[in-house]
Write an enzyme that holds these catalytic residues in place. Sequence first.
Site, short mmCIF file in Angstrom:
data_model
loop_
_atom_site.label_atom_id
_atom_site.label_comp_id
_atom_site.label_asym_id
_atom_site.label_seq_id
_atom_site.Cartn_x
_atom_site.Cartn_y
_atom_site.Cartn_z
N CYS A 77 0.83 -1.22 0.00
CA CYS A 77 0.00 0.00 0.00
C CYS A 77 0.86 1.26 0.00
CB CYS A 77 -0.93 -0.01 1.20
SG CYS A 77 -1.89 -1.53 1.34
N LYS B 34 -10.35 5.76 3.84
CA LYS B 34 -11.64 5.34 4.38
C LYS B 34 -12.80 5.66 3.44
CE LYS B 34 -14.10 3.60 5.85
NZ LYS B 34 -15.53 3.58 5.73
N CYS C 223 -13.21 0.32 8.11
CA CYS C 223 -12.35 -0.27 7.08
C CYS C 223 -12.37 0.58 5.81
CB CYS C 223 -12.86 -1.65 6.68
SG CYS C 223 -13.06 -2.78 8.06
N HIS D 228 -9.20 3.10 -1.57
CA HIS D 228 -7.81 2.66 -1.42
C HIS D 228 -7.42 1.67 -2.52
CE1 HIS D 228 -4.05 1.55 0.22
NE2 HIS D 228 -4.43 0.64 1.09
N1 COA Z 1 -16.80 1.28 4.14
C1 COA Z 1 -18.10 1.66 3.98
N2 COA Z 1 -18.98 0.96 3.25
C2 COA Z 1 -18.55 -0.16 2.65
C3 COA Z 1 -17.21 -0.60 2.76
C4 COA Z 1 -16.34 0.17 3.54
N3 COA Z 1 -15.07 -0.21 3.68
N4 COA Z 1 -17.06 -1.74 2.06
C5 COA Z 1 -18.25 -2.00 1.51
N5 COA Z 1 -19.15 -1.05 1.87
C6 COA Z 1 -20.58 -1.02 1.53
C7 COA Z 1 -20.83 -1.27 0.06
O1 COA Z 1 -20.90 -0.06 -0.67
C8 COA Z 1 -22.18 -1.96 0.09
O2 COA Z 1 -23.18 -0.99 0.28
P1 COA Z 1 -24.65 -1.16 -0.40
O3 COA Z 1 -25.21 -2.43 0.19
O4 COA Z 1 -25.37 0.08 0.00
O5 COA Z 1 -24.37 -1.29 -1.86
C9 COA Z 1 -22.12 -2.79 1.38
O6 COA Z 1 -21.18 -2.10 2.23
C10 COA Z 1 -21.68 -4.22 1.17
O7 COA Z 1 -20.54 -4.20 0.30
P2 COA Z 1 -19.65 -5.48 0.07
O8 COA Z 1 -18.66 -5.15 -1.03
O9 COA Z 1 -20.52 -6.69 -0.10
O10 COA Z 1 -18.86 -5.59 1.43
P3 COA Z 1 -17.92 -6.76 1.90
O11 COA Z 1 -18.50 -7.28 3.18
O12 COA Z 1 -17.63 -7.72 0.80
O13 COA Z 1 -16.56 -5.97 2.19
C11 COA Z 1 -14.94 -5.15 3.73
C12 COA Z 1 -16.42 -5.12 3.28
C13 COA Z 1 -14.76 -4.16 4.84
C14 COA Z 1 -14.60 -6.56 4.23
C15 COA Z 1 -14.05 -4.80 2.50
O14 COA Z 1 -14.35 -3.48 2.08
C16 COA Z 1 -12.57 -4.93 2.81
O15 COA Z 1 -12.00 -6.01 2.76
N6 COA Z 1 -11.89 -3.79 3.13
C17 COA Z 1 -10.45 -3.81 3.48
C18 COA Z 1 -9.57 -3.86 2.24
C19 COA Z 1 -8.12 -4.02 2.63
O16 COA Z 1 -7.77 -4.83 3.45
N7 COA Z 1 -7.23 -3.23 2.01
C20 COA Z 1 -5.84 -3.25 2.35
C21 COA Z 1 -5.64 -2.49 3.62
S1 COA Z 1 -4.04 -2.67 4.36
#
Ligand code: COA
Length: 387
Positions: A86, A331, A209, A335
């Site tokens: 990252c 956030k 996240c 990312h």
């Molecule tokens: N913040 C806010 N809203 C989020 C979000 C986030 N991080 N991630 C997804 N959403 C929302 C989506 O827009 C969707 O909204 P909707 O139902 O109104 O359309 C809903 O939440 C579900 O989205 P989905 O993609 O199915 O979520 P998910 O459960 O598959 O993924 C996380 C959620 C947090 C697990 C995923 O965003 C993630 O893995 N984030 C971290 C990525 C990471 O690790 N990057 C490297 C960092 S070091």
Amino acid sequence: MGHRAAIVGAGHTRFGALPQTPRELLRQAIDGAVASVDRGFDRRRIGAAYLATLGFGGWQIGNASALVAEEAGTPGVPTLRVENACASGGFALHEAVRAVESGNVELALVVGLEKMTDVSSARRRYWLGVSGETEWERQAGLTFAGVYGLIAARYLARYGVDRTALAEVAVKNHANGALNPNAHFQKPVSREAALGAPRVADPLGLYDCCPVSDGAAALLIAAPEAARPYTDSPVYVEGLGAASDALAVQERPEPTRFEATRAAGDRAFRSAGLERSAISFAELHDCFTIAELLALEDLGFADRGAAGPMTLGGATRRDGAFPVNPDGGLKAKGHPIGATGVAQAYEVFLQLRGAAGARQLPRAERALTHNVGGAGATAAVTIFSAG
Ligand code: COA
């Protein structure tokens, strides 16, 4: 200590789940950077180009930097891929600054790119996971959310802070993202929604996240003395600092401190010859809300354990004494791994030129960007000033 390099152009695609191919994103970011140069741009003056990427979801995991020369229309220019998870973008920016400092290159191009949303979640978990430590963390099933969740739990217990401080980071950054037309999420989030969201990795909930995003950003970097033919308002790079730490969090003496950030920050301030108080605002690596609190402390903007109260008191809001992540941060802006460090500098470019529109900060003279790879394993810090 004087200007080390100047940003004379910057481009940024929308971040989010995007239909474009990686090539299209690259071209859009580069074209945006070229279009932002006020006058006199000639792509034949580009002498070096850098691509920051983790490998855009597996689209082009080898020799990808040649795509930059192709899409920028600069065949013959040497290109180099920079991969520090990252933090790839922050480290690529440092390479470009050093290239123009060497005197061999008049203009350097830096592009950050990731295309993450078009792979299955299982493959994405694997692909993101390779940037974590394998023997102790991945083999045990830990994701990045899991590692940061453990760090957050320890931080909250150690300093007697509760989850409202984490939620406040999310509320602030989503409010900022709502003013950024390039942000992945452009909707404010209430404190109640942030606190009540489903847990991802206790104590971190959904709004703690960063999302999984596609996107690209690009910068054109010139030697300071070569900047004026291109623009009357260059943004100068004043200080660079970078550092690495043990890859495995368990190998570090205290998981709630990122030594790589502390060392990178100290070096950047030393190289700029500036005090913390000289910085008007910062772009901090908030991949999870806890990371913004750790960064405030590791960079010396808050005492240990004080970043929570500082955030709850409003100091890091856009109208606070020390705004953090006015573009929405990882956030809310999103990312796309390799693009992030480049996109942080894009925000600085806009803010220091007074061109950030609805989210323009009232005071923007000097800024700091902070870009982290993994859970604190690599860090790049850059200090900028208005021209
Ligand atoms: N913040 C806010 N809203 C989020 C979000 C986030 N991080 N991630 C997804 N959403 C929302 C989506 O827009 C969707 O909204 P909707 O139902 O109104 O359309 C809903 O939440 C579900 O989205 P989905 O993609 O199915 O979520 P998910 O459960 O598959 O993924 C996380 C959620 C947090 C697990 C995923 O965003 C993630 O893995 N984030 C971290 C990525 C990471 O690790 N990057 C490297 C960092 S070091």
